[in-house]
Motif scaffolding. Sequence first.
Motif, PDB file in Angstrom:
ATOM      1  N   GLU A 153       0.836  -1.200   0.000  1.00  0.00           N
ATOM      2  CA  GLU A 153       0.000   0.000   0.000  1.00  0.00           C
ATOM      3  C   GLU A 153       0.870   1.248   0.000  1.00  0.00           C
ATOM      4  O   GLU A 153       0.526   2.264  -0.601  1.00  0.00           O
ATOM      5  N   ASN A 195       1.789   2.511  -3.459  1.00  0.00           N
ATOM      6  CA  ASN A 195       0.773   3.266  -4.161  1.00  0.00           C
ATOM      7  C   ASN A 195       0.769   4.727  -3.747  1.00  0.00           C
ATOM      8  O   ASN A 195       0.537   5.617  -4.552  1.00  0.00           O
ATOM      9  N   ILE A 202       0.281   8.627  -5.682  1.00  0.00           N
ATOM     10  CA  ILE A 202      -0.738   9.606  -5.333  1.00  0.00           C
ATOM     11  C   ILE A 202      -0.075  10.910  -4.941  1.00  0.00           C
ATOM     12  O   ILE A 202      -0.507  11.998  -5.320  1.00  0.00           O
ATOM     13  N   LEU A 240     -17.110   7.914  -7.144  1.00  0.00           N
ATOM     14  CA  LEU A 240     -17.204   8.313  -5.746  1.00  0.00           C
ATOM     15  C   LEU A 240     -18.187   7.434  -4.994  1.00  0.00           C
ATOM     16  O   LEU A 240     -17.945   7.045  -3.854  1.00  0.00           O
ATOM     17  N   HIS A 288     -16.361   4.280  -4.335  1.00  0.00           N
ATOM     18  CA  HIS A 288     -15.269   4.475  -3.379  1.00  0.00           C
ATOM     19  C   HIS A 288     -15.809   4.683  -1.963  1.00  0.00           C
ATOM     20  O   HIS A 288     -15.226   4.193  -1.005  1.00  0.00           O
ATOM     21  N   ILE A 289     -16.910   5.405  -1.847  1.00  0.00           N
ATOM     22  CA  ILE A 289     -17.351   5.803  -0.517  1.00  0.00           C
ATOM     23  C   ILE A 289     -17.717   4.582   0.322  1.00  0.00           C
ATOM     24  O   ILE A 289     -17.572   4.595   1.540  1.00  0.00           O
ATOM     25  N   ALA A 331     -14.380   3.536   1.507  1.00  0.00           N
ATOM     26  CA  ALA A 331     -13.795   4.585   2.337  1.00  0.00           C
ATOM     27  C   ALA A 331     -14.470   4.608   3.699  1.00  0.00           C
ATOM     28  O   ALA A 331     -13.815   4.738   4.731  1.00  0.00           O
ATOM     29  N   GLY A 343     -13.193   1.934   5.583  1.00  0.00           N
ATOM     30  CA  GLY A 343     -11.797   2.233   5.905  1.00  0.00           C
ATOM     31  C   GLY A 343     -11.653   3.206   7.055  1.00  0.00           C
ATOM     32  O   GLY A 343     -10.691   3.145   7.812  1.00  0.00           O
ATOM     33  N   VAL A 390      -8.235   1.612  -1.586  1.00  0.00           N
ATOM     34  CA  VAL A 390      -7.033   2.261  -2.111  1.00  0.00           C
ATOM     35  C   VAL A 390      -7.105   2.391  -3.627  1.00  0.00           C
ATOM     36  O   VAL A 390      -6.857   3.459  -4.172  1.00  0.00           O
ATOM     37  N   GLY A 400      -9.737   4.855  -4.618  1.00  0.00           N
ATOM     38  CA  GLY A 400      -9.307   6.202  -4.245  1.00  0.00           C
ATOM     39  C   GLY A 400      -8.284   6.737  -5.221  1.00  0.00           C
ATOM     40  O   GLY A 400      -8.349   7.900  -5.635  1.00  0.00           O
ATOM     41  N   ILE A 456     -10.151   7.926  -8.175  1.00  0.00           N
ATOM     42  CA  ILE A 456     -10.739   9.268  -8.083  1.00  0.00           C
ATOM     43  C   ILE A 456      -9.671  10.323  -8.190  1.00  0.00           C
ATOM     44  O   ILE A 456      -9.850  11.329  -8.869  1.00  0.00           O
ATOM     45  N   PHE A 479      -2.717   9.422   4.396  1.00  0.00           N
ATOM     46  CA  PHE A 479      -2.766   8.084   3.816  1.00  0.00           C
ATOM     47  C   PHE A 479      -1.470   7.351   4.044  1.00  0.00           C
ATOM     48  O   PHE A 479      -1.437   6.177   4.370  1.00  0.00           O
ATOM     49  N   GLU A 510      -1.192   6.222   7.487  1.00  0.00           N
ATOM     50  CA  GLU A 510      -2.076   5.090   7.725  1.00  0.00           C
ATOM     51  C   GLU A 510      -1.529   3.826   7.069  1.00  0.00           C
ATOM     52  O   GLU A 510      -1.498   2.760   7.680  1.00  0.00           O
ATOM     53  N   ALA A 530      -9.990  11.274   5.886  1.00  0.00           N
ATOM     54  CA  ALA A 530     -11.394  11.607   5.639  1.00  0.00           C
ATOM     55  C   ALA A 530     -11.644  13.076   5.951  1.00  0.00           C
ATOM     56  O   ALA A 530     -12.340  13.776   5.215  1.00  0.00           O
ATOM     57  N   ILE A 532     -10.134  15.269   3.040  1.00  0.00           N
ATOM     58  CA  ILE A 532     -10.830  15.222   1.761  1.00  0.00           C
ATOM     59  C   ILE A 532     -12.201  15.895   1.892  1.00  0.00           C
ATOM     60  O   ILE A 532     -12.686  16.556   0.978  1.00  0.00           O
ATOM     61  N   VAL A 589     -19.515  13.507   8.411  1.00  0.00           N
ATOM     62  CA  VAL A 589     -18.938  12.428   7.611  1.00  0.00           C
ATOM     63  C   VAL A 589     -18.232  11.419   8.513  1.00  0.00           C
ATOM     64  O   VAL A 589     -18.399  10.199   8.368  1.00  0.00           O
TER      65      VAL A 589
HETATM   66  C1  HEM Z   1     -13.161  13.312  -3.969  1.00  0.00           C
HETATM   67  C2  HEM Z   1     -13.104  12.535  -2.990  1.00  0.00           C
HETATM   68  C3  HEM Z   1     -11.999  11.572  -2.658  1.00  0.00           C
HETATM   69  C4  HEM Z   1     -10.736  11.408  -3.187  1.00  0.00           C
HETATM   70  C5  HEM Z   1     -10.061  12.189  -4.273  1.00  0.00           C
HETATM   71  C6  HEM Z   1     -10.130  10.329  -2.488  1.00  0.00           C
HETATM   72  C7  HEM Z   1      -8.876   9.849  -2.743  1.00  0.00           C
HETATM   73  C8  HEM Z   1      -8.403   8.688  -2.213  1.00  0.00           C
HETATM   74  C9  HEM Z   1      -7.175   8.052  -2.571  1.00  0.00           C
HETATM   75  C10 HEM Z   1      -6.197   8.598  -3.589  1.00  0.00           C
HETATM   76  C11 HEM Z   1      -7.048   6.912  -1.834  1.00  0.00           C
HETATM   77  C12 HEM Z   1      -5.927   5.897  -1.880  1.00  0.00           C
HETATM   78  C13 HEM Z   1      -4.850   6.279  -0.898  1.00  0.00           C
HETATM   79  C14 HEM Z   1      -3.832   5.217  -0.720  1.00  0.00           C
HETATM   80  O1  HEM Z   1      -3.193   4.832  -1.689  1.00  0.00           O
HETATM   81  O2  HEM Z   1      -3.677   4.772   0.413  1.00  0.00           O
HETATM   82  C15 HEM Z   1      -8.194   6.844  -0.992  1.00  0.00           C
HETATM   83  C16 HEM Z   1      -8.429   5.885  -0.049  1.00  0.00           C
HETATM   84  C17 HEM Z   1      -9.201   6.180   1.058  1.00  0.00           C
HETATM   85  N1  HEM Z   1     -10.212   7.137   1.102  1.00  0.00           N
HETATM   86 FE1  HEM Z   1     -10.746   8.307  -0.373  1.00  0.00          FE
HETATM   87  N2  HEM Z   1     -10.994   9.869  -1.547  1.00  0.00           N
HETATM   88  C18 HEM Z   1     -12.146  10.614  -1.627  1.00  0.00           C
HETATM   89  C19 HEM Z   1     -13.260  10.491  -0.843  1.00  0.00           C
HETATM   90  C20 HEM Z   1     -13.173   9.929   0.416  1.00  0.00           C
HETATM   91  C21 HEM Z   1     -14.080  10.129   1.502  1.00  0.00           C
HETATM   92  C22 HEM Z   1     -15.314  10.978   1.471  1.00  0.00           C
HETATM   93  C23 HEM Z   1     -13.587   9.427   2.556  1.00  0.00           C
HETATM   94  C24 HEM Z   1     -14.116   9.256   3.955  1.00  0.00           C
HETATM   95  C25 HEM Z   1     -15.241   9.576   4.400  1.00  0.00           C
HETATM   96  C26 HEM Z   1     -12.396   8.781   2.115  1.00  0.00           C
HETATM   97  C27 HEM Z   1     -11.630   7.978   2.907  1.00  0.00           C
HETATM   98  C28 HEM Z   1     -10.648   7.165   2.404  1.00  0.00           C
HETATM   99  C29 HEM Z   1      -9.924   6.198   3.182  1.00  0.00           C
HETATM  100  C30 HEM Z   1     -10.111   5.916   4.651  1.00  0.00           C
HETATM  101  C31 HEM Z   1      -9.010   5.585   2.325  1.00  0.00           C
HETATM  102  C32 HEM Z   1      -7.954   4.542   2.665  1.00  0.00           C
HETATM  103  C33 HEM Z   1      -8.370   3.231   2.177  1.00  0.00           C
HETATM  104  C34 HEM Z   1      -8.968   2.482   3.279  1.00  0.00           C
HETATM  105  O3  HEM Z   1      -8.406   2.529   4.395  1.00  0.00           O
HETATM  106  O4  HEM Z   1      -9.986   1.835   3.048  1.00  0.00           O
HETATM  107  N3  HEM Z   1     -12.179   9.109   0.811  1.00  0.00           N
HETATM  108  N4  HEM Z   1      -9.021   7.926  -1.244  1.00  0.00           N
END
Ligand code: HEM
Lengths: 339, 451
Positions: free
Chosen positions: A57, A60, A64, B18, B21-22, B25, B28, B69, B72, B75, B105, B108, B143, B146, B187
Amino acid sequence: MNIELIGITVLWLFLYGYLIVASIDFGAGFFSYYSMITGRKHLVHGIIERYLSPVWEVTNVFLIFFMVGMVGFFPDTAYYLGTGLLIPGSIAIVLLAIRGSYYAFSTYGAKDNPVYLLLYGSSGLFIPASLSIVLTISEGGYIEERGGQVVLQYGRLFTSPYAWSVVILSLVSILFISASFLTYYADKAKDYKAMEVLRGFAIGWSAPTILASLLVFFSIHAHSPWHFERMMELAWMFALSLLCFLVATYLIWQRKRLGVAFIMVMLQFAFAFFGYGAAHLPYILYPLVTIHASVTSPTMGVALIIAFIAGLLLLIPSLYLLMRLFLFSASYVQGKNGK
Amino acid sequence: MMTYDPVVYSRILTGLTLGFHIIFATIGVGVPVMIAIAEFLGIKLKDPYYTLLARRWARGFVITVAVGVVTGTSIGLQLNLLWPSFMQIAGQAIALPLFLETFAFFFEAIFLGIYLYTWDRFRNPWTHFSLALPVIIGSSASAFFITVVNAFMNTPQGFKLSGRTIVDIDPLVAMFNPATPTKTAHVLSSAYMTSAFVLAAAAAVSLLAGRKHIYYRKALKLTMLAGLIFSLLTAFIGDLSGKFLAEYQPEKLAAAEWHFETTARASLVVGGVLTENQEVRYGLKLPYALSILAFGKPNAVVTGLNDIPADERPPLYIHYLFDVMVVIGSLLIVLCIGYILFSRKARAAKGQALPRWLLRCIAASGPLAMLAIECGWIFAEAGRQPWILRGYMRTEHGATTAAHVDWMLLLFSLLYMLLAVTVWAVLRKLFRTNTAEQEMISRGIEGGEPR
Ligand code: HEM
Ligand code: HDD
Ligand code: HEM
């Protein structure tokens, strides 16, 4: 140093970080699959899995980071590359997605499902090919702005010898970087059978790496004389790169000091990568975007740099901990304490 | 045939990515909290069942993280590919939290790797527990950051626009805009809440399938209590979000409530259908409730849609999305209270199990909470329309002009379908082939008498 130079240096460092860790990762996926179909899986699979599992992870995130930092420091690149790269970018995303998720599925979930292994082993080779298109495009001549529309010239891209030489280089260097790291890792684990197999891969891919680099040199000369000339001014960097390569190959050949050998490989790519990048400046996307014209406002630039320093203070100790636990811990590497 | 419009396809594709992903996420963000609680209880009460719970949750969690991941990443890249003009502006004004998010990130990711592979490595169990904290901090911080970006899209500030260039940027003012407090809090709390219900649902499904071990009942108790606390918190912050909207985005609230005339003592409508001349039929009318939701006073004046220029009104279908979210939120609180009452009764009459219908409701609570998340987001995002940066940039001006976005939509739909199917299959296989009972035996913690 001004903000744009700091910014591009930071970004280039992260891209370099990605180059190294992702190469190890992608190559390992490929070797893992390759040794499975050639019936040598039992020899190398354990080593590869023990290294990859805790760190994939993190790999990655380097990517980003580069991407977000690029938009932060140089917002104009979002506009040009964003519009131009819709299709290659999307394909890269899909490949990254398949790779990441199927890696996790086959490691944590359905162990040894051959389809999952194939998906993640092969996607690893296509990702660098598709990401390297960005470097190709940045040389200029492939993106045009017509009537307010940014268009990527696919015909020109796919028939360009330069583009193909970069693709080839990215493929062989991945295999070389990965094999030389895994040789070292297997040696540390005192798993000499695996080490021999991996050493064979490393030696096998060393000559192609150098040949492919020369190929890129010549095709840059043909494609972007301006860039080639500036690279010649930095010729010492490329000479050092070659020297590091020779030392690394020699050591691997002799089965001596494999850790040093891997550091030499890292330096080989560092010199070449930074030489290439420094010669490319001030252009990000030739001739449309330069670091000077596209840099963000000074307030945001300073805020980003402060955030970056604060972030590093947090990350470096954590990365150190990760490496100590998994990379430099003899008992973990040798598989003595499991999950 | 529809003519090709990159804006429409970009919107659909963004919403699709999204929306997918949500799901991951949310898990997550929330599940690490639940894992940490279980591990904490396991060590504190010296109860191996809680520790096993933490282990098993963590094992499933890795799989969902992987999908989180990759989607995300998707996105992150897609925002640049589909909204280049928007990102050019946003990149200048709101790059800071996006940048910080990647650090979160990173943090984490590093500790998650460590956490997962060091269960038996330390002599003192608290050492391993302490590794969960950076994971929680990292995921909740990402979270937070973002969501700050999204808050900025709703109430942009901290810059001035002259033509296409942005001047007078103040990154901190842009970050701490009026939408930030309620949005980030809501959120986060809804992610914790949803994760609790998802895990509760898993325990309920096992109990329904006839597994009787005390392990499952402990899992249910822990998750339902956590669910109650987090859902009360979510409803409370949701109420604050309504007050935020009334003050800063009255058009969103008005569209969500089908509130056309600016009036005092406004009533809140639940459900219903809208006739052509803007009358609400068949809806449940709660007198004064909208004024209370908006300003906390029964006779406060709430702005109606007719006071908003016609071309700046959000779509009216968001009413239903808002209702679904609120109704689910309220029902889940009732469900938790019901669970507590019934489990008291069950404990009083020894050996009596929980009624099956209650377990069925709990099994539904996980998917329902996830549905509330989806509805909440679509409501919040569609309710911002026609703006991508409220008051500054319209959505159609932020989008890409590139060709073939429609093909990309197809490509990504296929990708997400593939991922959804495999993730489901892998998770099922993971928990079927190594059941909790088998694992208790192999770890030598059988003898499961109730403590
Ligand atoms: C436009 C909206 C969003 C973008 C651009 C985005 C972007 C990303 C990216 C690039 C990753 C991968 C990071 C990695 O490689 O570890 C990721 C994972 C993640 N995102 Fe999103 N995210 C968005 C929305 C959200 C929202 C709304 C939340 C929480 C409420 C969120 C929570 C997470 C979490 C916790 C991870 C880590 C993966 C996991 O632990 O499951 N993201 N996001
Ligand atoms: C489990 C999920 C969940 C539940 C039960 C609720 N919400 Fe919610 N809500 C969200 C999940 C959510 C969300 C997905 O997290 C949203 C979408 C965008 C955002 O900021 O949060 C949201 C947005 C959101 C908004 C819009 C905020 C904005 O656009 O800035 C309001 C006014 C409310 N909610 C109000 C409530 C109320 C009064 C609830 C009463 C119980 C409620 N929500 C329950
Ligand atoms: C960095 C933060 C975010 C950015 C830049 C962003 C951007 C956008 C854009 C440009 C659109 C298209 C406009 C539209 O069709 O409504 C959109 C729509 C949407 N976004 Fe966001 N968004 C962000 C955060 C989120 C998050 C965290 C979610 C949660 C999953 C989300 C969910 C949605 C949904 C569901 C839609 C479709 C709405 C519709 O169909 O109208 N967004 N977003």
